[in-house]
Design a protein around this motif. Structure first.
Motif, short mmCIF file in Angstrom:
data_model
loop_
_atom_site.label_atom_id
_atom_site.label_comp_id
_atom_site.label_asym_id
_atom_site.label_seq_id
_atom_site.Cartn_x
_atom_site.Cartn_y
_atom_site.Cartn_z
N GLU A 15 39.60 38.76 45.27
CA GLU A 15 40.78 38.49 44.73
C GLU A 15 41.28 39.75 43.80
O GLU A 15 42.32 40.44 43.95
CB GLU A 15 41.19 37.27 44.08
N ILE A 16 40.36 40.14 42.89
CA ILE A 16 40.70 41.42 41.93
C ILE A 16 41.05 42.45 42.78
O ILE A 16 41.93 43.29 42.47
CB ILE A 16 39.60 41.40 41.14
N LEU A 17 39.99 42.87 43.83
CA LEU A 17 40.24 44.06 44.70
C LEU A 17 41.50 44.01 45.25
O LEU A 17 42.37 44.89 45.58
CB LEU A 17 38.92 44.15 45.68
N ARG A 18 42.04 42.70 46.03
CA ARG A 18 43.04 42.79 46.65
C ARG A 18 44.33 42.81 45.91
O ARG A 18 45.35 43.83 46.24
CB ARG A 18 43.17 41.44 47.43
N ASP A 19 44.12 42.54 44.63
CA ASP A 19 45.34 42.60 43.77
C ASP A 19 45.62 43.97 43.47
O ASP A 19 46.82 44.50 43.17
CB ASP A 19 45.19 41.75 42.56
N SER A 20 44.51 44.83 43.02
CA SER A 20 44.54 46.14 42.88
C SER A 20 45.08 46.97 43.82
O SER A 20 46.01 47.83 43.57
CB SER A 20 43.23 46.62 42.21
N LEU A 21 44.61 46.82 45.24
CA LEU A 21 44.98 47.60 46.30
C LEU A 21 46.64 47.27 46.57
O LEU A 21 47.22 48.13 46.95
CB LEU A 21 44.12 47.07 47.46
N GLU A 22 46.93 46.02 46.78
CA GLU A 22 48.23 45.70 46.80
C GLU A 22 49.33 46.29 45.65
O GLU A 22 50.30 46.72 45.94
CB GLU A 22 48.49 44.20 46.63
N GLY A 23 48.63 46.43 44.36
CA GLY A 23 49.44 47.05 43.35
C GLY A 23 49.66 48.38 43.76
O GLY A 23 50.71 49.01 43.23
N LEU A 24 48.79 48.99 44.33
CA LEU A 24 48.80 50.58 44.92
C LEU A 24 49.83 50.66 46.19
O LEU A 24 50.20 51.75 46.51
CB LEU A 24 47.65 50.96 45.27
N GLY A 25 50.43 49.48 46.54
CA GLY A 25 51.19 49.52 47.78
C GLY A 25 50.85 49.22 49.05
O GLY A 25 51.22 49.55 50.07
N HIS A 26 49.24 49.02 49.13
CA HIS A 26 48.83 48.51 50.29
C HIS A 26 48.79 47.31 50.72
O HIS A 26 49.03 46.27 49.98
CB HIS A 26 47.18 49.05 50.30
N GLU A 27 48.66 46.95 52.04
CA GLU A 27 48.64 45.64 52.78
C GLU A 27 47.31 45.44 53.03
O GLU A 27 46.69 45.96 53.75
CB GLU A 27 49.50 45.66 53.90
N VAL A 28 46.91 44.27 52.46
CA VAL A 28 45.38 43.94 52.35
C VAL A 28 45.33 42.48 52.96
O VAL A 28 46.09 41.49 52.82
CB VAL A 28 44.83 43.93 51.15
N ARG A 29 44.50 42.42 54.27
CA ARG A 29 43.96 41.13 54.61
C ARG A 29 42.67 40.89 54.18
O ARG A 29 41.80 41.55 54.50
CB ARG A 29 44.26 41.01 56.28
N TRP A 30 42.27 39.70 53.87
CA TRP A 30 40.74 39.47 53.44
C TRP A 30 40.24 38.33 54.30
O TRP A 30 40.80 37.32 54.80
CB TRP A 30 40.94 38.69 52.08
#
Length: 361
Positions: A15-30
């Protein structure tokens, strides 16, 4: 922006990593299972980069990489691990992983090396070719290279990539940085690992003895040569010859070494009959070979022949984050698997601040 598939069984970290990556503009599927990730990729789900944890239930990250090689999916995979292990790093890249990174240990660490590695993976995607995946997985013994700094991880990446070819490797670094460990790691993880690993120190012998050791002699070739003697090249046939401190090799022998590297043949002293040898040569030196070439003390053509794959080992003072790991490693070895004492914080601080002129040795 990248479409990132994150596969990790730790929901809190994810969750922490996904939030950080989405904050950089990436689309993340976990996903929390590696096999689900394989099915998703096989179904044609558009994914730019896979971020993959190594330690997971049912299927590990390394097992995922092996299974991915059996498909026609070409996607860069970055293996993440909470604990550094040099064998894991070598095997991961050898199995086709784009890169290998340590997980950030706390929120304060941020994303660690991930932003840099992601950008490099995306740069590969922008090129008009797919990411190459290795079809030749090989394991091997632990190389006993201790460290988790970026500098040491880069060394391990170079070792892993050198396993995909049979070129000469030139290992550069100050005395005591572990050049012999790198050579052994290359051999024990290569296709030649079941053949001889032969070592010769070019500093330890005078010119005549070094020539005899390398190339051998025929019976009667010189006074005292009562019987035929094979040289190190012949003993290393099928395997690896490690020329330690090659920068100290006398110039008169450099021409003969160059001929062997070019022709894959040796001639014993006292003979003109060539003997074919199948040997991978690894060389190491603490000297500045380019400087020796400029001074006329080392052949330029031999330097270029040896520098097929250069690997630079950093001095310990440039990787202070590894000092504590090394200290604990040697304490554990000293106590032979018993209960090693803990290091006092003040002792660790003293160790980290030392200049280490002798490096790891």
């Amino acid at each position: 922006m990248a479409r990132i598939l994150l596969i990790d069984d730790d929901p809190g970290f994810s969750e922490i990593l996904r939030d950080s990556l989405e904050g950089l503009g990436h689309e993340v599927r976990w996903l929390d299972l590696a096999e689900d990730g394989l099915r998703l990729l096989a179904a044609g789900e558009p994914v730019d980069v896979v971020l993959l944890d190594n330690r997971m239930p049912r299927m590990s990250g390394l097992e995922f990489l092996k299974a991915l090689q059996q498909t026609d999916v070409a996607v860069p995979v970055v293996l993440m691990t909470g604990e550094h292990n040099d064998r894991t790093a070598i095997e991961a890249i050898n199995l086709g992983a784009f890169d290998y990174v340590l997980k950030p240990r706390s929120e304060e660490d941020g994303l660690g090396e991930l932003p840099r590695v992601l950008e490099e993976a995306l740069e590969v995607l922008r090129r008009p070719r797919p990411v190459p995946l290795s079809a030749d997985p090989r394991g091997g013994e632990d190389s006993a290279i201790v460290g988790e700094s970026r500098a040491i991880l880069d060394v391990l990446r170079h070792i892993a990539r050198s396993l995909k070819m049979d070129e000469t490797v030139l290992i550069l670094g100050e005395t005591g940085t572990g050049k012999d460990l790198v050579a052994r790691a290359i051999h024990t993880n290569s296709r030649r690992r079941h053949k001889p690993f032969v070592v010769i120190n070019c500093t330890a012998l005078n010119e005549n003895l070094l020539e005899d050791e390398l190339f051998g002699h025929e019976a009667g070739a010189f006074t005292g040569a009562e019987k035929l003697r094979k040289g190190r090249f012949e003993h290393a046939h099928g395997g690896t010859l490690f020329l330690d401190e090659v920068g100290d090799m006398p110039r008169s022998l450099q021409a003969k070494l160059l001929l062997v590297l070019e022709n894959r043949q040796v001639e014993r002293i006292g003979s003109s009959e060539p003997i074919r040898v199948d040997v991978r040569v690894l060389a190491a030196t603490h000297r500045d070979l380019k400087g020796l070439v400029r001074e006329g003390k080392f052949r330029e053509d031999l330097f270029f022949r040896l520098e097929g794959i250069p690997i630079h080992l950093p001095p310990l003072r440039e990787r202070p984050e590894d000092v504590a790991l090394l200290a604990r490693h040697f304490l554990a070895r000293l106590f032979g698997g018993g209960s090693a004492p803990a290091l006092h914080p003040a002792a660790l601080e003293r160790l980290r601040n030392h200049s280490w002129p002798g490096n790891v040795r």
